[in-house]
Motif scaffolding. Sequence first.
Motif, PDB file in Angstrom:
ATOM      1  N   VAL A  48       0.865  -1.185   0.000  1.00  0.00           N
ATOM      2  CA  VAL A  48       0.000   0.000   0.000  1.00  0.00           C
ATOM      3  C   VAL A  48       0.897   1.228   0.000  1.00  0.00           C
ATOM      4  N   ILE A  49       0.776   2.069  -1.007  1.00  0.00           N
ATOM      5  CA  ILE A  49       1.609   3.262  -1.087  1.00  0.00           C
ATOM      6  C   ILE A  49       1.152   4.274  -0.040  1.00  0.00           C
ATOM      7  N   ASP A  50       2.110   4.884   0.604  1.00  0.00           N
ATOM      8  CA  ASP A  50       1.828   5.826   1.683  1.00  0.00           C
ATOM      9  C   ASP A  50       1.639   7.227   1.089  1.00  0.00           C
ATOM     10  N   GLY A  51       0.401   7.653   0.955  1.00  0.00           N
ATOM     11  CA  GLY A  51       0.106   8.961   0.383  1.00  0.00           C
ATOM     12  C   GLY A  51       0.084  10.087   1.384  1.00  0.00           C
ATOM     13  N   SER A  52       0.309   9.779   2.667  1.00  0.00           N
ATOM     14  CA  SER A  52       0.207  10.817   3.695  1.00  0.00           C
ATOM     15  C   SER A  52       1.361  10.796   4.695  1.00  0.00           C
ATOM     16  N   ALA A  53       2.474  10.142   4.325  1.00  0.00           N
ATOM     17  CA  ALA A  53       3.645  10.080   5.211  1.00  0.00           C
ATOM     18  C   ALA A  53       3.229   9.674   6.622  1.00  0.00           C
ATOM     19  N   GLY A  54       2.469   8.585   6.701  1.00  0.00           N
ATOM     20  CA  GLY A  54       1.942   8.147   7.986  1.00  0.00           C
ATOM     21  C   GLY A  54       0.858   9.102   8.437  1.00  0.00           C
ATOM     22  N   LEU A  55       1.136   9.860   9.462  1.00  0.00           N
ATOM     23  CA  LEU A  55       0.290  10.993   9.869  1.00  0.00           C
ATOM     24  C   LEU A  55       1.111  12.268   9.712  1.00  0.00           C
ATOM     25  N   TRP A  56       1.499  12.555   8.469  1.00  0.00           N
ATOM     26  CA  TRP A  56       2.277  13.749   8.122  1.00  0.00           C
ATOM     27  C   TRP A  56       3.686  13.717   8.723  1.00  0.00           C
ATOM     28  N   CYS A  57       4.209  12.568   9.083  1.00  0.00           N
ATOM     29  CA  CYS A  57       5.435  12.567   9.879  1.00  0.00           C
ATOM     30  C   CYS A  57       6.608  11.806   9.274  1.00  0.00           C
ATOM     31  N   VAL A  58       6.370  10.836   8.396  1.00  0.00           N
ATOM     32  CA  VAL A  58       7.456   9.992   7.891  1.00  0.00           C
ATOM     33  C   VAL A  58       8.053  10.665   6.647  1.00  0.00           C
ATOM     34  N   ASN A  59       8.684  11.801   6.847  1.00  0.00           N
ATOM     35  CA  ASN A  59       9.152  12.614   5.723  1.00  0.00           C
ATOM     36  C   ASN A  59      10.273  11.955   4.932  1.00  0.00           C
ATOM     37  N   ALA A  60      11.090  11.168   5.595  1.00  0.00           N
ATOM     38  CA  ALA A  60      12.223  10.532   4.911  1.00  0.00           C
ATOM     39  C   ALA A  60      11.902   9.119   4.442  1.00  0.00           C
ATOM     40  N   GLY A  61      10.638   8.737   4.499  1.00  0.00           N
ATOM     41  CA  GLY A  61      10.260   7.392   4.104  1.00  0.00           C
ATOM     42  C   GLY A  61      10.465   6.398   5.234  1.00  0.00           C
ATOM     43  N   HIS A  62       9.909   5.211   5.054  1.00  0.00           N
ATOM     44  CA  HIS A  62       9.883   4.207   6.121  1.00  0.00           C
ATOM     45  C   HIS A  62      11.153   3.355   6.157  1.00  0.00           C
ATOM     46  N   GLY A  63      11.383   2.773   7.336  1.00  0.00           N
ATOM     47  CA  GLY A  63      12.420   1.749   7.483  1.00  0.00           C
ATOM     48  C   GLY A  63      13.835   2.269   7.410  1.00  0.00           C
ATOM     49  N   ARG A  64      14.082   3.446   7.933  1.00  0.00           N
ATOM     50  CA  ARG A  64      15.420   4.032   7.867  1.00  0.00           C
ATOM     51  C   ARG A  64      16.349   3.369   8.878  1.00  0.00           C
ATOM     52  N   LYS A  65      17.269   2.572   8.377  1.00  0.00           N
ATOM     53  CA  LYS A  65      18.168   1.816   9.247  1.00  0.00           C
ATOM     54  C   LYS A  65      19.088   2.730  10.048  1.00  0.00           C
ATOM     55  N   GLN A  66      19.429   3.883   9.499  1.00  0.00           N
ATOM     56  CA  GLN A  66      20.311   4.820  10.194  1.00  0.00           C
ATOM     57  C   GLN A  66      19.670   5.315  11.490  1.00  0.00           C
ATOM     58  N   ILE A  67      18.375   5.564  11.440  1.00  0.00           N
ATOM     59  CA  ILE A  67      17.671   6.012  12.642  1.00  0.00           C
ATOM     60  C   ILE A  67      17.554   4.861  13.629  1.00  0.00           C
ATOM     61  N   ALA A  68      17.205   3.686  13.130  1.00  0.00           N
ATOM     62  CA  ALA A  68      17.068   2.518  14.006  1.00  0.00           C
ATOM     63  C   ALA A  68      18.374   2.210  14.734  1.00  0.00           C
ATOM     64  N   ALA A  69      19.474   2.319  14.018  1.00  0.00           N
ATOM     65  CA  ALA A  69      20.777   2.031  14.628  1.00  0.00           C
ATOM     66  C   ALA A  69      21.112   3.064  15.701  1.00  0.00           C
ATOM     67  N   ALA A  70      20.788   4.330  15.433  1.00  0.00           N
ATOM     68  CA  ALA A  70      21.052   5.386  16.416  1.00  0.00           C
ATOM     69  C   ALA A  70      20.233   5.167  17.678  1.00  0.00           C
ATOM     70  N   VAL A  71      18.986   4.759  17.512  1.00  0.00           N
ATOM     71  CA  VAL A  71      18.122   4.493  18.661  1.00  0.00           C
ATOM     72  C   VAL A  71      18.657   3.314  19.474  1.00  0.00           C
ATOM     73  N   GLU A  72      19.053   2.249  18.784  1.00  0.00           N
ATOM     74  CA  GLU A  72      19.581   1.078  19.491  1.00  0.00           C
ATOM     75  C   GLU A  72      20.834   1.434  20.285  1.00  0.00           C
ATOM     76  N   ARG A  73      21.748   2.167  19.657  1.00  0.00           N
ATOM     77  CA  ARG A  73      22.985   2.568  20.349  1.00  0.00           C
ATOM     78  C   ARG A  73      22.663   3.388  21.595  1.00  0.00           C
ATOM     79  N   GLN A  74      21.731   4.320  21.447  1.00  0.00           N
ATOM     80  CA  GLN A  74      21.428   5.203  22.563  1.00  0.00           C
ATOM     81  C   GLN A  74      20.768   4.451  23.712  1.00  0.00           C
ATOM     82  N   LEU A  75      19.875   3.527  23.405  1.00  0.00           N
ATOM     83  CA  LEU A  75      19.229   2.742  24.460  1.00  0.00           C
ATOM     84  C   LEU A  75      20.242   1.936  25.266  1.00  0.00           C
TER      85      LEU A  75
END
Length: 442
Positions: A48-75
């Motif tokens: 299903v194509i995302d026509g609304s960036a989630g709720l106007w928030c997923v500006n860089a697209g879904h599944g960004r590994k760079q963000i996930a890795a940063a979150v894991e490191r910080q936790l």
Amino acid sequence: MTLHQIPNTIKTDSFWMPFTANRQFKKAPRLFSSAEGMHYTTVDGRKVIDGSAGLWCVNAGHGRKQIAAAVERQLMTLDFAPTFQMGHPLAFDFAERLAEIAPDGLDRVFFTNSGSESVDTALKIALAYHRATGQSSRTRLIGRERGYHGVGFGGMSVGGMVANRRAFATHLPGVDHIRHTHDLSRNAFAKDQPEHGAELADDLERLVGLHGAETIAAVIVEPVPGSTAVLPPPKGYLQRLRQICDKHGILLIFDEVITGFGRLGTPFAANFFGVTPDLMTTAKGITNGTIPCGAVFASRKVHDGLMVGPENQMELFHGYTYSAHPTACAAGIATLDIYKDEGLLTRGASMAEYWRDALHQLKGLPNVVDIRNCGLMGAVELAPRDGVVGARGYDVMVDCFNTGLYLRMSGDSFAMSPPLIVEKSHIDQIVSILGDAIKKVA
């Protein structure tokens, strides 16, 4: 495949869903199980194509590994640290990074956890500023009809979406509203900013005459209202509103929870329209929707106006347990890195014309009464069925989902804001599916 990825096996009773007709939804749930790039995947394996960036928030697209890795490191490094009388380096680093991309002068940052919290924070800062600067009679807050400023009592009170207000009888006292700018009789099917309506900003003068400028603390508006289905401001409107606020010593607050972080092809709507507010609320795209976070940007005038009294005295009696949460800061910094490396804060400018022209191809379809666009925001408005507002819109939304498009429904209108990584082929797909659904439901 896990149990939760198998259709019709999930128990739905316990979750009380937000902004949802729960009983209707739970009879035929629409469920996503994963997402990557421009697409969600449903529990039954459909893309299903995302026509609304989630709720106007997923500006860089879904599944960004760079963000996930940063979150894991910080936790694993610092899972929580208080910011009441303590701190951690990431909070200061994140604030500096945000100040670098902020409109000129808005370089003081107060962290929250959502758009609703950002709005209530900005309203409280406005009231505190006037009190600190000897203008304690300025306690009145002015919103705008059809505005949406979250679900806190402050945001709900200055908000102007009727259904959101009617559901709760209690609002903040001392709040009034200027007129909205939606004018189908003069501006239907306008491309980008409509030509007519700049004079509607003068409605603020009416409230000044009614209440007295000395009682008004702030005016809050969305530069482009989104939740009410994308209402671009008439040409000259925001500039006029800024002038009137300056004339009467009223603070101007821009709610950029939706328009912030590249949605219009500039970092913020304030840049796009060339109008700088005194306070600016943000959230959503600040972490690409991954970790709850928000921020209020304040001018030096407002910030420094509160930096008075003994140095050991708190300047603002306000904050949240999770203000500048370490994990949110890590996600935010990683998000800003992606925005910078891929030029996403300005990429929308190169796609806006194609987006505009594609959307306006839907003019002439059954029941379409208006199409609006600004940057990578867009809306298609349908005439309601007799006596059943929202029914036609709901049927179109469900058909879109069933044929591969997710978008936001607002009554009988559809608000769209695709991730900023969108390509022309994605735009074609969004418009094609929506157009087919409109014709089918007609």
